[in-house]
Structure formats: C-alpha cells, structure tokens
Scaffold this motif. Structure first.
Motif, PDB file in Angstrom:
ATOM      1  N   ILE A 213       1.189  -0.961  -0.121  1.00 15.33           N
ATOM      2  CA  ILE A 213      -0.114  -0.006   0.148  1.00 15.33           C
ATOM      3  C   ILE A 213       1.176   0.976   0.127  1.00 15.33           C
ATOM      4  N   ALA A 214       0.498   2.320  -0.819  1.00 18.16           N
ATOM      5  CA  ALA A 214       1.433   3.133  -1.278  1.00 18.16           C
ATOM      6  C   ALA A 214       0.788   4.429  -1.187  1.00 18.16           C
ATOM      7  N   GLU A 215       1.085   5.681  -0.348  1.00 17.06           N
ATOM      8  CA  GLU A 215       0.854   7.196  -0.402  1.00 17.06           C
ATOM      9  C   GLU A 215       1.439   7.859  -1.516  1.00 17.06           C
ATOM     10  N   SER A 216       0.005   8.772  -1.734  1.00 18.92           N
ATOM     11  CA  SER A 216       1.021  10.156  -2.503  1.00 18.92           C
ATOM     12  C   SER A 216       0.337  11.194  -2.550  1.00 18.92           C
ATOM     13  N   ASN A 217       0.366  12.543  -2.357  1.00 21.32           N
ATOM     14  CA  ASN A 217      -0.539  13.828  -1.714  1.00 21.32           C
ATOM     15  C   ASN A 217       0.661  14.784  -3.303  1.00 21.32           C
ATOM     16  N   THR A 218      -0.694  15.033  -4.597  1.00 23.65           N
ATOM     17  CA  THR A 218       0.187  16.149  -4.780  1.00 23.65           C
ATOM     18  C   THR A 218      -1.659  17.132  -5.473  1.00 23.65           C
ATOM     19  N   LYS A 219      -1.284  18.049  -5.996  1.00 21.62           N
ATOM     20  CA  LYS A 219      -2.333  19.551  -5.402  1.00 21.62           C
ATOM     21  C   LYS A 219      -3.121  19.705  -6.765  1.00 21.62           C
ATOM     22  N   GLU A 220      -2.167  18.852  -8.343  1.00 23.39           N
ATOM     23  CA  GLU A 220      -3.253  18.492  -8.967  1.00 23.39           C
ATOM     24  C   GLU A 220      -3.689  16.863  -9.819  1.00 23.39           C
ATOM     25  N   PHE A 221      -4.090  16.963 -10.559  1.00 27.17           N
ATOM     26  CA  PHE A 221      -5.047  15.865 -11.019  1.00 27.17           C
ATOM     27  C   PHE A 221      -4.291  14.824 -11.826  1.00 27.17           C
ATOM     28  N   VAL A 240      -0.673  -8.098  -4.732  1.00 27.05           N
ATOM     29  CA  VAL A 240      -1.826  -6.993  -4.246  1.00 27.05           C
ATOM     30  C   VAL A 240      -0.798  -5.398  -4.301  1.00 27.05           C
ATOM     31  N   ALA A 241      -1.418  -4.566  -4.655  1.00 27.60           N
ATOM     32  CA  ALA A 241      -0.761  -3.377  -4.829  1.00 27.60           C
ATOM     33  C   ALA A 241      -2.458  -2.717  -4.062  1.00 27.60           C
ATOM     34  N   PHE A 242      -1.854  -1.771  -3.764  1.00 32.43           N
ATOM     35  CA  PHE A 242      -2.888   0.292  -3.534  1.00 32.43           C
ATOM     36  C   PHE A 242      -2.630   0.678  -3.870  1.00 32.43           C
ATOM     37  N   ALA A 243      -3.043   1.842  -4.848  1.00 28.68           N
ATOM     38  CA  ALA A 243      -2.459   3.054  -4.477  1.00 28.68           C
ATOM     39  C   ALA A 243      -3.223   4.312  -3.691  1.00 28.68           C
ATOM     40  N   VAL A 244      -3.007   5.028  -3.169  1.00 31.78           N
ATOM     41  CA  VAL A 244      -3.962   5.952  -2.375  1.00 31.78           C
ATOM     42  C   VAL A 244      -3.228   7.237  -2.950  1.00 31.78           C
ATOM     43  N   ALA A 245      -4.079   7.555  -3.369  1.00 31.36           N
ATOM     44  CA  ALA A 245      -3.675   9.262  -3.905  1.00 31.36           C
ATOM     45  C   ALA A 245      -4.168  10.509  -3.550  1.00 31.36           C
ATOM     46  N   MET A 246      -3.821  11.696  -2.572  1.00 25.64           N
ATOM     47  CA  MET A 246      -4.798  12.375  -2.885  1.00 25.64           C
ATOM     48  C   MET A 246      -4.416  13.335  -3.574  1.00 25.64           C
ATOM     49  N   MET A 247      -5.735  14.167  -4.249  1.00 23.83           N
ATOM     50  CA  MET A 247      -4.970  15.093  -5.936  1.00 23.83           C
ATOM     51  C   MET A 247      -6.587  15.416  -5.720  1.00 23.83           C
ATOM     52  N   GLN A 248      -6.477  17.090  -6.402  1.00 25.34           N
ATOM     53  CA  GLN A 248      -7.232  18.318  -5.518  1.00 25.34           C
ATOM     54  C   GLN A 248      -8.138  18.018  -4.351  1.00 25.34           C
ATOM     55  N   ASN A 249      -7.797  17.881  -3.096  1.00 23.81           N
ATOM     56  CA  ASN A 249      -8.655  17.365  -2.259  1.00 23.81           C
ATOM     57  C   ASN A 249      -9.474  16.093  -2.420  1.00 23.81           C
ATOM     58  N   LYS A 250      -8.936  15.227  -3.086  1.00 19.16           N
ATOM     59  CA  LYS A 250      -9.902  14.200  -3.074  1.00 19.16           C
ATOM     60  C   LYS A 250      -9.451  12.881  -2.559  1.00 19.16           C
ATOM     61  N   VAL A 251      -9.046  11.797  -2.355  1.00 13.83           N
ATOM     62  CA  VAL A 251      -8.619  10.584  -2.096  1.00 13.83           C
ATOM     63  C   VAL A 251      -8.837   9.510  -3.004  1.00 13.83           C
ATOM     64  N   ASN A 252      -7.879   9.381  -3.597  1.00 14.79           N
ATOM     65  CA  ASN A 252      -7.683   8.103  -5.326  1.00 14.79           C
ATOM     66  C   ASN A 252      -7.686   7.214  -5.126  1.00 14.79           C
ATOM     67  N   VAL A 253      -8.058   5.970  -5.134  1.00 19.22           N
ATOM     68  CA  VAL A 253      -7.549   5.139  -5.001  1.00 19.22           C
ATOM     69  C   VAL A 253      -7.726   3.915  -6.062  1.00 19.22           C
TER      70      VAL A 253
END
Length: 872
Positions: A213-221, A240-253
């Motif tokens: 499971i990996a996390e990321s935080n970016t302002k743009e989509f 198995v891999a999960f990408a949990v990325a904050m983009m434009q204040n929403k968490v994209n999984v």
C-alpha cells in the motif's frame, strides 16, 4: 529444413509472430536469432518448456533451405542467423509491418503491410486457412499485438489489428496474462507520481498474501493512476498493490491484484467503489489518505482468502535420480515420468537438481555415459511447505529455474515445477505436457456373462471359469483383456485369450497349466507366460504391469502395477476393456477409459498425448484398426499422430518394427484403404517412400485376396504369405535403383528375397504365356521350384483368359503328377548314381506333364531307350 525466426532483441510481437508462424508452417523449427528483451526473457523463464524455441547452436543450420522471417525483413537484424540468410539459394517467407528498406531480404512469399503489429498479418492467415488455435497460443499472439500497438492505443494501430485482437479474444486469449507482461509508456507527471508512491510503499502480509500500500499527495490531478498502480505492482513484485493518492482534495484509490485470494472490488466496496476482482478504483471525499489506508487494511483482514501455499500444489512423493546414474539413465527416467527436471539424491540427502536441458546437452556432446554429478546444479534453491505460490513464481522468474524442491526440516517432501505454477495461473486453459484424451463415462457396472455364454465356445468358457478359480485360490484377480474383449463386443470371432493377473502372473500361469494338463513357458523380462494346452490352444498370461519407454520409439520396460495401470499402457481405448474372471465377479466389465463407448461410436482414440511419441508404431495400428472395423480416428488422436509424423519421430523406429506393422496391415482383408490413409496423413513416406500408393493398380490389388483364397481352396495350401504378394506388386512398378533402396529399408528373410528375385521374371513370362500356348513341361522349366507367392503374382499378371487357363492346367497337373520310379530302378538299368539321375527325373517329369508318358512302365521304357541311344 524450414526455420522460423525473428529479429535480435526479440520483443513480444516477434515472439508472437514466431508462434503464429508455426501454426501455418507446423513442420518448421522455431529458432532465436539472438538476445531477448527484458519482458520476453521474463516470459520465457516461465514458458520455455511449452514454446520449445531453440538456439542456433542446437540446430543443424547447414540443412536449412527456407527461412520464415517475422517482424523484420532485414538480415542485419537476424543476429546469429545473418550468415544463414545470406546463403545462396535460400528461400524466404517474410511477414513484417515495418516500412521497406533497399537492403531488405527478397521474399518468395509472405506479406509486408503497415499494420500495428506483425502478429496481425499471421493471425489473418490463420483465419483464412481456418486453422484451430488454442487459448494458450491465442494469449501469446494477443501479447504481440497489444505490446506493439500500446494496447491498441498507438496511432499506428489499424482496424486490422483490432479485428485480429477480437479473433484472439474469441479464441480464448487471457487478458490478465497479457496485462502481466505489457509495459505502458508514462508521462513525466506519472513517473513522478510513481516515484512518490515507491517512496511511501509499505508491505503487509495478510494470510500469506503479499500486499503493498503506497500513499501520495499532489495538488493537481494526474491521469493514469491505474497504469501507475499496475507499475507499482510490477516494481514491488507483490501479489496486490493499492495506490492511495490525494489529488485536488480527493483521495483517489486504485487497486490491482494478481491473485484470486484478494478481490479488489470487495475491498473497496465500503467506499462505494466499483470494478472487477483484480482491478477496481474509487474516489473518496472527506477523508485523508491515512484513514483510507487504515480502512483498507481492516477490509483486507476480513476479506482476504488464505494464499495458495507450496504444500497445496507440490508433487509428492518426489521422484529422484541417484547420484551414481549416468546422464543417459537419467534421461530415460525423465522420459518415463514425463518430467523436465528431477532432484538428484545421495543416500537420503538431496545434492542437486538435473534438468532435461542438461540431459540434452550431454547427448549432443556424446556424454551420455558421464555421471549426473558433472552436469547437475548443486547450489539448489528450495522453499518450505508454507511458502506462498506467488513467492515461488517470483523465485522461478528471478533465477530462471524450472522447479523448486520443497524442504521441511532438511527433508525433501515435495517439488513445485513451472507446470504447477502455470496451472494455477491458467487453470483449465493450461496446455499440459501430459494430456489425456479419454473421458470416464461413469456408466453403471455391466456384466457380460450372458454375452460370453452366447458368443464363446463352451470349452473356452470352462477354461475362463477355471482361470478365475485358480486366481481366487492364490488371492489374486485375473482378467480377460485386449482384443479378445474388444472383438467380443464387435461380434468378431477371436478366441486368442489374453489374461492379466493382479499378482504373480508367472506362478498363476504354471498353476493353470497344471490344472489343464498343459505346459507353461515363462518370459521373465516382460513378466509374461504362455500356457499351451494339448489341443493346441494357447493362453497368454501377463502380470498386471505398467510399461515405460526408455526413449522415443524404444521397446518398453516393465514394472508390476494394478489392472488400471496395465490398461493405461495400452494403445487405444477400445483395447483397454477387461472382463473379471474371479468367481464372485465373473463377467464384470472393467472400463476405466471409455473403451465401450468408443466401440459404440466407432472411434479410435489414444489415451494420452505422448502415446505416439513413446511408440510411433501406434500410428500404423490406429490406421489398421480404423480400416478393419470401419471406425474413425477421432480428431485429437489424428492431430497427435500428424504432429508425431511432422516431428519425424517415425524415423526413430527400426526397419524391423516398421516391417512387422506393414505385414499386419497387408494381411488385412482390404489393405488398399489403409495404404491410402497412410499416404493421406503423411506416414507412408517413412514406410516405403519409393512406392506411391496412388499409382498402384487398385483393380489388381483388390484381386489379390480373391486369387489367394482361390489358390488355398483349390490346392489345399493355407500358408501363403499374403503380405508378400502385395510387396511383389508394389516392387513391380519400380526401377532397379528404387527396388534396391526398398530392399535396404525392408528386412526380408531368404524366402522373401527369393520370391522378389523370381518376380523380376514374371512380366516376360506372362507376356510369353499370353503370346504362346506352351506345353506344361515348358512352363515347368520357367517356374519350377518357384515360391507360391511368385506363382500367385504371375497369375495376377495373366489378364488373358486362355493364358490363365493354360497356366492353371499346368498347376493342376503339377499337383497330381509324380514320378513312380526311383534311383534304385535306374541303377538296375545299368547306370551309376550321379548328377545324371537328376537330369533323367527332370526329363521324365516334363514328359509326364505333357502327357507323353503315363505310368511306371512308360518311365522305365523311356529310360531304357535313352540308355540305348547313348543320351545318358
């Protein structure tokens, strides 16, 4: 020899094109020209045993006359095969999708078109020729198209590529396997996102499933998180891999899974996510990445199924090779069990692993006598029974090894092979090395007591009952098997009894002989015996056994086994039927392999895919049974027969074995259909290539059994070699050079050689008999002491009725006439014994044939006259 190849630094389009080309050119050999790309190298680490692609050093390149070149048309890209391509007189079939270049090879056939993938061109040919394609091959071909078209997204993709991909999907292509090996191009933003995820990636073991499971935080989509997650899965090499990325204040999984143990859509359902078990995504509002990760971990604990472990798929007990075996002996053991590699043991300790490729190398260098310890791999990786299958797969790919021993506290408890891993990936679509063709019917038990009473002589039924009682007294089971049982159902008269004993067949045979007042002869090596009864009846007895072939086309070696294993060694399902003879089960039908059903449907079916490789004479037997009973060789059996023929395995048979099978075919009632069938499927060229069955005089061939039957009835002689008459007719159409070549191929005894020599004179004698009406004595001079088959051949050549009748009159007289006087009578007339006596009797015989003398008195008078005249 034809060779299929592609460019150096081989990619999936080149590999797939080679596989597709073999569908179109089945007798050609696939050969790598040089190096492999990283992804193809990973792919081959798992699939090399199935694709069977050779290196240039493994092929007799001097025999190559035609090259099928795919995904390139330029000799400079052919690496180690460049010099072969430049050889004078070489022919080329080229399939390429690159723009033409002035220095390209000149194609004799093929196609060069600007489509997205070269594989597309070959798929179109496969469709045009209506060739069948397995789901496994469809997957490989799809890999080629998807890689070179960027999963059908590159601008070079054409409608033809889409149509080819659609055809492959219809043929069962597995896109999850395709996805495992395809690389996608990344934008700079995606590469940065991937790096960010890799920096935060954390591994978790949940019920032996490896999860990242990996996390990321970016302002743009950043679009393409699905592709980035897939790359994360590849780089981390996890299940198995999960990408949990904050983009434009929403968490994209986005989740990706390689295993059936984790259903991504179920894990993300709590967030309202949608998708598939192995690929799903969701956008989560109002939560941070840490909270989302925590919920994902909770869902994983609840929903993950335990991972498949080594102990679930390993083979056990492990078949091993002793360290003191030679490489030749080791190869025989591998062939016997159908393995591509086996552990080597010293005492009870594993000291190495030997692969089939090691054996092949030893054979190439004439080192079959060398001990295995000089070739085995001694630094052996191993796993434990609790090692997850996904981890085993990674080990195999990383180290390019085909099997991993399973060790438990230092003890060898099992082995996991590539085959085991691939079976977990492909399930029922995986093309097994060992494929069975029969299907168990599941029919209710059938008792054949009434059938036996109806169709067998009472004396034979009594013998079979006694055999059952003898076996019962020994604590064994005994069965009637093979052709005897088959022909019982076909209502064909066949009283040649074959018995199989589960137990000591040799002792049983001796006891049965004693009970019946007969004699027993034992053959120790094959664990068989023959019981000969006073009335001439013979009963063959065998211990239930399993046969294995030490190498293709060899004679079998034997081990004791059960009746089921004994039946499994048989050639066709119709010959696998058995009738139990023990008193409490007398007449019970044993049918493990659907033989009864195949008799009803009229099918000739082998039991497993390697049957013709182990014993190529089965191809000839299949044709013989097919034509004898009016059956049909079922499609899979025919396919494997043709495959064995194309692989030239029939050439490994000794001429003696080929001759034995040819004799059996020619002794059938109508062998002409079998000859045509042999020519049709391509096996005839290995039997008697000098003769073209289509050019034979079918009318004369059909007269052979008629004339032989006439001969046997008229002259009461039943020992005619029917097959030899056919051979004489075959050779009659050949010149001396071809006859000599045929004689070298077919081992003949002196009697047969004499008949062949006599047959050379038949055309001129037949012509003379048609042209002139010769006296019987003159005919006798021409054919005296001829073999009966040569005489029958001469009869077949007499198409003129007066000539036939004249010759038959001579044959009739020859049967009736004999000389009444003997040597003592001649001595009394004053002549001394010597060579002159033979001349006297020959002349008397000629005169008597011609009707010039009739009795003993005439004979004595004629001899006296010759003496007075000084003739003798």
């Amino acid at each position: 020899m034809d060779l299929i190849t592609s460019h150096n630094a081989l990619d999936f389009d080149g590999l797939a094109s080679m596989v597709a080309a073999q569908q179109i050119y089945p007798s050609a050999i696939k050969v790598f020209s040089g190096t492999l790309s990283k992804n193809v190298k990973k792919f081959m680490a798992l699939y090399k045993d199935l694709l069977m692609i050779k290196q240039p050093s493994e092929v007799a390149l001097n025999r190559v006359s035609q090259m099928i070149v795919v995904d390139t048309a330029n000799a400079n890209r052919l690496g180690g095969l460049k010099e072969v391509a430049h050889r004078k007189g070489m022919k080329f079939h080229i399939y390429d999708h690159h723009p033409s270049s002035p220095d390209d090879l000149r194609a004799d056939e093929g196609e060069i078109s600007l489509v997205g993938a070269a594989t597309t061109l070959l798929v179109e040919r496969i469709k045009e020729q209506n060739l069948s394609i397995s789901s496994f091959n469809a997957t490989i071909l799809a890999l080629g198209i998807y890689e070179d078209t960027g999963s059908l997204l590159f601008t070079s993709t054409t409608s033809r590529d889409l149509a080819a991909a659609a055809f492959l999907l219809e043929s069962g292509a597995n896109l999850s396997v395709v996805a495992n090996f395809i690389e996608q191009p990344f934008s700079s933003e995606q590469r940065q996102l991937l790096q960010s995820l890799l920096n935060t990636a954390r591994r978790h073991k949940v019920k032996n499933v490896d999860i990242v499971i990996a996390e990321s935080n970016t302002k743009e989509f950043i679009p393409g998180l699905d592709m980035v997650t897939y790359r994360l899965l590849e780089v981390e090499n996890s299940d198995v891999a999960f990408a949990v990325a904050m983009m434009q204040n929403k968490v994209n999984v986005v989740g990706r899974s390689r295993t059936n143990n984790v259903k991504i859509n179920e894990i993300l359902k709590i967030f309202g996510g949608r998708g598939h078990p192995k690929a799903a995504s969701v956008v989560v509002k109002g939560k941070g990445t840490e909270e989302v990760v925590k919920i994902i971990l909770e869902q994983l604990q609840e929903n993950v199924s335990p991972a498949l472990l080594a102990c679930s798929i390993m083979s056990t007990p492990v078949k091993t090779i002793p360290i003191d075996f030679s490489m030749e002996e080791a190869g025989k053991v591998m062939l016997r069990y159908g393995h591509t590699g086996m552990p080597v043991i010293e005492g009870d300790r594993m000291v190495g692993v030997l692969s089939r490729r090691d054996v092949d190398k030893a054979r190439i260098h004439n080192l079959g006598h060398a001990p295995v310890k000089g070739f085995m791999t001694s630094k052996v990786l191993s796993v434990s029974p609790r090692t997850p299958v996904a981890e085993i797969q990674r080990e195999m790919v990383e180290h390019d090894i085909g099997r991993l021993p399973v060790m438990d506290n230092g003890k060898l408890v099992g082995i996991v092979s590539r085959t085991d891993i691939l079976r977990t990936l492909h399930g029922g679509d995986y093309p097994e090395d060992h494929e069975v063709l029969f299907a168990f019917t599941g029919d209710e038990a059938e008792n054949c007591f009434e059938l036996m009473q109806e169709r067998l002589p009472s004396r034979l039924n009594a013998i079979l009952r006694l055999a059952g009682e003898v076996a019962d007294g020994m604590g064994s089971n005994v069965y009637c098997v093979g052709g005897f049982v088959r022909d019982l159902f076909l209502k064909e008269p066949n009283f040649d009894v074959d018995l199989v004993v589960e137990g000591d067949g040799e002792t049983f045979a001796c006891e049965l002989a004693e009970h019946l007042g007969g004699k027993c002869k034992v053959h120790k090596r094959f664990k068989t015996a023959v019981v000969a009864l006073p009335d001439g009846t013979k009963i063959d007895v065998a211990t239930a056994r399993t046969e294995y072939y030490e190498f293709p086309a060899a004679l079998p070696r034997v081990e004791r086994a059960s009746i089921k294993e004994d039946m499994y060694r048989r050639d066709f399902t119709i010959n696998t039927l058995a009738l139990c003879l023990n008193p409490d089960k007398f007449g019970d039908l044993i049918d493990y392999f659907g033989g009864r059903r195949d008799i009803t449907k009229g099918n000739i079916r082998i039991l497993y895919n390697m049957s013709f490789v182990e014993d190529p004479t089965r191809i000839l037997r299949a044709i013989r049974f097919e034509q004898r009973y009016g059956f049909t060789i079922e499609p899979d059996t025919l396919r494997f027969a043709k495959d064995a023929i194309e692989r030239r395995i029939v050439r490994k048979l000794s001429y003696g074995r080929i001759m034995n099978e040819l004799v059996l075919i020619l002794n059938e009632k109508d062998p002409l259909r079998a000859l045509n069938r042999m020519r049709e499927i391509g096996v005839w060229e290995y039997i008697l290539p000098q003769v073209d069955p289509s050019q034979l005089d079918s009318a004369t061939l059909k007269r052979v059994p008629v004339v032989v039957a006439w001969w046997e009835e008229r002259y009461h002689k039943t020992n005619v070699r029917l097959w030899l008459v056919y051979i004489l007719l075959f050779l009659s159409r050949l010149n001396q050079e071809k006859i000599a070549a045929a004689m070298e191929q077919l081992p003949m005894d002196k009697y047969s050689q004499k008949a062949i020599a006599e047959s050379f004179m038949v055309p001129s004698i037949a012509e003379r008999l048609i042209r002139e009406r010769l006296e019987p004595g003159e005919i006798d001079k021409l054919v005296r002491n001829w073999n009966r088959e040569s005489i029958i051949y001469l009869l077949l050549c007499l198409k003129d009725e007066p000539a036939w009748e004249n010759f038959v009159q001579y044959l009739d007289l020859k049967e009736e006439i004999k000389i009444d006087i003997n040597g003592n009578d001649v001595k009394k007339l004053g002549l001394k014994a010597g060579p002159v006596f033979s001349l006297i009797f020959d002349e008397l015989y000629r005169l008597k044939l011609n009707g010039q003398i009739h009795n003993r008195k005439d004979e004595l008078h004629m001899v006296q006259q010759w003496i007075q005249e000084g003739k003798f």
